[in-house]
Design an enzyme around this catalytic site. Structure first.
Site, PDB file in Angstrom:
ATOM      1  N   ASP A  38       0.810  -1.443  -0.364  1.00  0.00           N
ATOM      2  CA  ASP A  38      -0.113  -0.486  -0.139  1.00  0.00           C
ATOM      3  C   ASP A  38       1.139   1.494  -0.022  1.00  0.00           C
ATOM      4  O   ASP A  38       0.889   1.820  -0.859  1.00  0.00           O
ATOM      5  CB  ASP A  38      -1.408   0.206   1.264  1.00  0.00           C
ATOM      6  CG  ASP A  38      -2.371   0.871   1.170  1.00  0.00           C
ATOM      7  OD1 ASP A  38      -2.492   1.382   0.312  1.00  0.00           O
ATOM      8  OD2 ASP A  38      -2.581   0.483   2.259  1.00  0.00           O
ATOM      9  N   SER A 125      -2.589 -10.160   2.034  1.00  0.00           N
ATOM     10  CA  SER A 125      -2.915 -10.639   3.385  1.00  0.00           C
ATOM     11  C   SER A 125      -1.764 -11.260   4.037  1.00  0.00           C
ATOM     12  O   SER A 125      -1.411 -11.568   5.451  1.00  0.00           O
ATOM     13  CB  SER A 125      -3.984 -11.457   3.540  1.00  0.00           C
ATOM     14  OG  SER A 125      -5.096 -10.691   4.192  1.00  0.00           O
ATOM     15  N   THR A 126      -1.216 -11.451   3.400  1.00  0.00           N
ATOM     16  CA  THR A 126       0.411 -12.856   3.892  1.00  0.00           C
ATOM     17  C   THR A 126       1.535 -11.729   4.693  1.00  0.00           C
ATOM     18  O   THR A 126       2.644 -11.845   5.161  1.00  0.00           O
ATOM     19  CB  THR A 126       1.124 -13.551   3.428  1.00  0.00           C
ATOM     20  OG1 THR A 126       1.267 -12.348   2.284  1.00  0.00           O
ATOM     21  CG2 THR A 126       0.124 -14.318   2.358  1.00  0.00           C
ATOM     22  N   GLY A 127       1.006 -10.676   4.092  1.00  0.00           N
ATOM     23  CA  GLY A 127       2.685  -9.694   4.986  1.00  0.00           C
ATOM     24  C   GLY A 127       2.092  -8.931   6.512  1.00  0.00           C
ATOM     25  O   GLY A 127       1.692  -9.869   7.411  1.00  0.00           O
TER      26      GLY A 127
HETATM   27  N1  AR6 Z   1       5.210  -5.524  -4.653  1.00  0.00           N
HETATM   28  C1  AR6 Z   1       5.279  -6.909  -4.197  1.00  0.00           C
HETATM   29  N2  AR6 Z   1       4.753  -7.561  -3.339  1.00  0.00           N
HETATM   30  C2  AR6 Z   1       5.130  -6.430  -1.688  1.00  0.00           C
HETATM   31  C3  AR6 Z   1       5.601  -5.338  -2.166  1.00  0.00           C
HETATM   32  C4  AR6 Z   1       6.008  -4.415  -4.113  1.00  0.00           C
HETATM   33  N3  AR6 Z   1       6.797  -3.556  -3.601  1.00  0.00           N
HETATM   34  N4  AR6 Z   1       5.516  -4.591  -0.733  1.00  0.00           N
HETATM   35  C5  AR6 Z   1       5.488  -5.532  -0.175  1.00  0.00           C
HETATM   36  N5  AR6 Z   1       4.753  -6.901  -0.879  1.00  0.00           N
HETATM   37  P1  AR6 Z   1       0.969  -5.817   3.283  1.00  0.00           P
HETATM   38  P2  AR6 Z   1      -1.310  -7.744   3.904  1.00  0.00           P
HETATM   39  C6  AR6 Z   1       4.414  -7.926  -0.172  1.00  0.00           C
HETATM   40  O1  AR6 Z   1       1.371  -6.429   4.925  1.00  0.00           O
HETATM   41  O2  AR6 Z   1      -0.538  -8.157   4.191  1.00  0.00           O
HETATM   42  C7  AR6 Z   1      -0.654  -2.252   5.039  1.00  0.00           C
HETATM   43  O3  AR6 Z   1      -0.613  -0.971   6.030  1.00  0.00           O
HETATM   44  C8  AR6 Z   1       4.983  -8.420   1.051  1.00  0.00           C
HETATM   45  O4  AR6 Z   1       6.163  -8.711   1.247  1.00  0.00           O
HETATM   46  O5  AR6 Z   1       1.900  -5.165   2.029  1.00  0.00           O
HETATM   47  O6  AR6 Z   1      -2.465  -7.484   3.022  1.00  0.00           O
HETATM   48  C9  AR6 Z   1      -2.387  -2.021   4.575  1.00  0.00           C
HETATM   49  O7  AR6 Z   1      -2.808  -0.492   4.451  1.00  0.00           O
HETATM   50  C10 AR6 Z   1       3.420  -9.916   1.117  1.00  0.00           C
HETATM   51  O8  AR6 Z   1       4.406 -10.663   0.968  1.00  0.00           O
HETATM   52  O9  AR6 Z   1      -0.889  -6.509   3.093  1.00  0.00           O
HETATM   53  C11 AR6 Z   1      -3.088  -2.372   5.480  1.00  0.00           C
HETATM   54  O10 AR6 Z   1      -3.079  -1.339   6.624  1.00  0.00           O
HETATM   55  C12 AR6 Z   1       2.663  -8.959   0.673  1.00  0.00           C
HETATM   56  O11 AR6 Z   1       3.445  -7.688   0.285  1.00  0.00           O
HETATM   57  C13 AR6 Z   1      -1.932  -4.144   6.063  1.00  0.00           C
HETATM   58  O12 AR6 Z   1      -0.667  -3.498   5.408  1.00  0.00           O
HETATM   59  C14 AR6 Z   1       1.451  -8.286   1.466  1.00  0.00           C
HETATM   60  O13 AR6 Z   1       2.091  -7.387   2.370  1.00  0.00           O
HETATM   61  C15 AR6 Z   1      -2.137  -5.191   4.583  1.00  0.00           C
HETATM   62  O14 AR6 Z   1      -1.656  -6.279   5.045  1.00  0.00           O
END
Ligand code: AR6
Length: 184
Positions: A38, A125-127
């Site tokens: 995000d 959702s996996t971060g």
């Molecule tokens: N490109 C591709 N994948 C990425 C990138 C990128 N530039 N950056 C991170 N990832 P997350 P969530 C991966 O935490 O779990 C936010 O604060 C990362 O390694 O971004 O759905 C939102 O505002 C992981 O595998 O998303 C919400 O509050 C994946 O993207 C919350 O985080 C998702 O990680 C959503 O959490």
């Protein structure tokens, strides 16, 4: 993997660099930004994305978990950003699987409604939301494969862009399972 007239593909990379009609953002219900994917999307795409999100919030008050909205891609190579909200993992007994599937399905539906042909997803959702990635990968790819198998959508490529080689390997194994089920 080929599914009807569409391809389901996996690669390692950065979602903000994808030249596709729409990239999908792993947003939160406020739609007003955050960390992870995000944060990267808003940084790279510039203020036009937040402006568009603010207008959506004024109209409908955020985005419930499992649903999706679409905005401009601002300065990104992608024309549009589809913002969806995955579930926060809290043990698996609170409808997390269904909500994650809904996030993928509603993003694909929105892309199709806008006549988009190429879409790229991160691993939703996996971060920060801590959904176990093996389980999430099966849901992500199974839901996407089922959507692509359906008729009457314009999508020719659904691409998963994984941020680490480990995540890519997990998704590769999940894709083999989905491909096995497709052959049956
Ligand atoms: N490109 C591709 N994948 C990425 C990138 C990128 N530039 N950056 C991170 N990832 P997350 P969530 C991966 O935490 O779990 C936010 O604060 C990362 O390694 O971004 O759905 C939102 O505002 C992981 O595998 O998303 C919400 O509050 C994946 O993207 C919350 O985080 C998702 O990680 C959503 O959490």
């Amino acid at each position: 993997m080929q599914i009807g007239s569409a391809r389901l593909t996996l690669e390692a990379g950065d979602i903000t660099e994808q030249h596709v009609d729409a990239i999908v953002n792993a947003a939160n219900t406020t739609l007003l930004g955050g960390g992870g994917v995000d944060g990267a999307i808003h940084r790279r795409g510039g203020p036009a994305i937040l402006e568009a999100c603010t207008q959506i919030v004024a109209r409908q008050g955020g985005c419930p978990t499992g649903e999706a909205v679409i905005t401009t891609g601002g300065r990104l190579p992608a024309r549009f950003v589809i913002h969806t909200v995955g579930p926060v993992w809290s043990g698996g007994q609170r409808g997390e699987d269904d909500l994650l599937a809904a996030a993928y399905r509603n993003s694909l539906r929105l892309a199709a409604e806008h006549g988009l042909t190429t879409i790229a997803f991160p691993s939703i959702s996996t971060g920060a939301y801590r959904f176990p990635i093996e389980r999430a990968a099966g849901i992500a790819l199974g839901t996407t494969a089922a959507f692509l198998r359906g008729r009457g959508h314009p999508i020719v490529e659904a691409r998963f862009v994984l941020f680490t080689d480990y995540d890519l390997a997990v998704y590769h194994r999940a894709l083999e399972r989905v491909a096995g089920e497709e052959r049956r």
